[in-house]
Write a protein that holds these residues in place. Structure first.
Motif, PDB file in Angstrom:
ATOM      1  N   UNK A 126      14.626  14.190  -7.946  1.00 61.35           N
ATOM      2  CA  UNK A 126      14.051  14.046  -6.615  1.00 61.35           C
ATOM      3  C   UNK A 126      12.542  13.849  -6.746  1.00 61.35           C
ATOM      4  N   UNK A 127      12.052  12.737  -6.228  1.00 56.30           N
ATOM      5  CA  UNK A 127      10.626  12.424  -6.373  1.00 56.30           C
ATOM      6  C   UNK A 127       9.885  12.458  -5.044  1.00 56.30           C
ATOM      7  N   UNK A 128      10.612  12.563  -3.959  1.00 52.80           N
ATOM      8  CA  UNK A 128       9.973  12.617  -2.642  1.00 52.80           C
ATOM      9  C   UNK A 128      10.862  13.371  -1.668  1.00 52.80           C
ATOM     10  N   UNK A 129      10.244  14.258  -0.905  1.00 49.02           N
ATOM     11  CA  UNK A 129      10.938  14.954   0.181  1.00 49.02           C
ATOM     12  C   UNK A 129       9.997  14.982   1.375  1.00 49.02           C
ATOM     13  N   UNK A 130      10.455  14.464   2.502  1.00 51.44           N
ATOM     14  CA  UNK A 130       9.607  14.351   3.686  1.00 51.44           C
ATOM     15  C   UNK A 130      10.316  14.930   4.899  1.00 51.44           C
ATOM     16  N   UNK A 131       9.608  15.776   5.629  1.00 54.65           N
ATOM     17  CA  UNK A 131      10.127  16.381   6.856  1.00 54.65           C
ATOM     18  C   UNK A 131       9.328  15.875   8.049  1.00 54.65           C
ATOM     19  N   UNK A 132      10.032  15.621   9.160  1.00 51.73           N
ATOM     20  CA  UNK A 132       9.404  15.150  10.398  1.00 51.73           C
ATOM     21  C   UNK A 132       9.620  16.199  11.490  1.00 51.73           C
ATOM     22  N   UNK A 133       8.521  16.680  12.065  1.00 56.18           N
ATOM     23  CA  UNK A 133       8.622  17.719  13.097  1.00 56.18           C
ATOM     24  C   UNK A 133       7.702  17.378  14.268  1.00 56.18           C
ATOM     25  N   UNK A 134       7.934  18.078  15.370  1.00 55.64           N
ATOM     26  CA  UNK A 134       7.085  17.958  16.566  1.00 55.64           C
ATOM     27  C   UNK A 134       7.015  16.523  17.081  1.00 55.64           C
ATOM     28  N   UNK A 135       8.126  15.820  17.015  1.00 54.90           N
ATOM     29  CA  UNK A 135       8.161  14.429  17.448  1.00 54.90           C
ATOM     30  C   UNK A 135       8.034  14.335  18.972  1.00 54.90           C
ATOM     31  N   UNK A 136       7.122  13.458  19.404  1.00 55.67           N
ATOM     32  CA  UNK A 136       6.958  13.161  20.829  1.00 55.67           C
ATOM     33  C   UNK A 136       7.087  11.652  21.001  1.00 55.67           C
ATOM     34  N   UNK A 137       8.075  11.243  21.783  1.00 54.86           N
ATOM     35  CA  UNK A 137       8.355   9.830  21.989  1.00 54.86           C
ATOM     36  C   UNK A 137       7.630   9.313  23.224  1.00 54.86           C
ATOM     37  N   UNK A 138       6.929   8.213  23.058  1.00 56.16           N
ATOM     38  CA  UNK A 138       6.212   7.547  24.138  1.00 56.16           C
ATOM     39  C   UNK A 138       5.326   8.484  24.949  1.00 56.16           C
ATOM     40  N   UNK A 139       4.491   9.286  24.277  1.00 51.23           N
ATOM     41  CA  UNK A 139       3.582  10.177  25.015  1.00 51.23           C
ATOM     42  C   UNK A 139       2.445   9.370  25.646  1.00 51.23           C
ATOM     43  N   UNK A 140       1.738   9.982  26.552  1.00 49.23           N
ATOM     44  CA  UNK A 140       0.578   9.342  27.165  1.00 49.23           C
ATOM     45  C   UNK A 140      -0.639   9.594  26.283  1.00 49.23           C
ATOM     46  N   UNK A 141      -0.979   8.632  25.465  1.00 48.51           N
ATOM     47  CA  UNK A 141      -2.122   8.767  24.568  1.00 48.51           C
ATOM     48  C   UNK A 141      -3.394   8.339  25.292  1.00 48.51           C
ATOM     49  N   UNK A 142      -4.485   9.011  25.003  1.00 50.48           N
ATOM     50  CA  UNK A 142      -5.756   8.678  25.638  1.00 50.48           C
ATOM     51  C   UNK A 142      -6.242   7.305  25.165  1.00 50.48           C
TER      52      UNK A 142
END
Length: 220
Positions: free
Chosen positions: A198-214
């Motif tokens: 195993x050479x890479x392990x990636x976790x994705x958290x706190x996902x917000x889809x289509x947020x209102x970005x400034x």
């Protein structure tokens, strides 16, 4: 004759099961593609552990992307903590402000200081780019269904992607993706070399889809 008939039945069952598993993988990827098409922008926290020979890299970033291709990364833990980078797709340049240094610098996506250990560029980490990787595996390898697993309380579809030759894929022979069944987007990915390490392990958290970005979100 009976033995031949039995072998044919067994072969048919195996073929049928393989087809179903392949269909489930394609279905999961189809959902991912639809989810990517629906994205206007998103933010997510990405935690990555990489190994390449004697090198290791641990980094956690807050990652932002919008449909026009702008990307912003803020390193919140690990290597280069405090660094902020903004990718301008129009100029194909990355403006980076390192921690403790007031003035930003302009770098190319080809600069090793902005890449992962296996040459991943800043825009290779977007969900649409990850989805595009699946198309590469379809042409240069195989995709198969692993099953369903619960990851941090979230139901995920799990698929394997194998390359015909690791040398054609920056040394990566196989990947495993955990796709959130609610969003169809990755919750976790792993990558392995030709020796199964195993050479890479990636976790994705706190996902917000289509947020209102400034309006100034992608400013540095």
């Amino acid at each position: 004759m009976k033995k031949l008939a039995l072998k044919l039945i067994v072969a048919a069952v195996v073929f049928s099961a393989t087809t179903i598993r392949g269909g489930q993988a394609e279905e999961a990827l189809s959902g991912m593609g639809a989810a990517c098409d629906a994205l206007r922008c998103y933010t997510v926290t990405i935690a990555t552990h990489e190994v390449k020979g004697s090198q290791t890299r641990d980094i956690t970033i807050d990652y932002s992307w919008n449909r026009t291709g702008w990307i912003k990364t803020v390193v919140v833990a690990g290597d280069n903590k405090g660094a902020v980078a903004v990718y301008d797709p129009g100029q194909n340049k990355i403006k980076v402000r390192w921690a403790g240094i007031a003035l930003p610098v302009m770098l190319s996506p080809d600069s090793k200081s902005t890449q992962g250990l296996y040459g991943q560029k800043i825009y290779d980490g977007t969900f649409p780019a990850i989805y595009k990787t699946a198309g590469w595996y379809k042409t240069h390898g195989t995709i198969s269904w692993v099953g369903e697993e619960t990851l941090d309380g979230v139901a995920c579809a799990v698929i394997d992607l194998k390359a015909n030759a690791a040398g054609d894929n920056k040394g990566i022979a196989r990947e495993r993706w955990w796709l959130d069944k609610a969003t169809s987007l990755p919750r976790k990915t792993e990558a392995f070399d030709a020796n199964g390490v195993k050479v890479n392990s990636t976790l994705y958290k706190n996902l917000k889809l289509n947020p209102q970005l400034s309006e100034d979100h992608f400013n540095l």
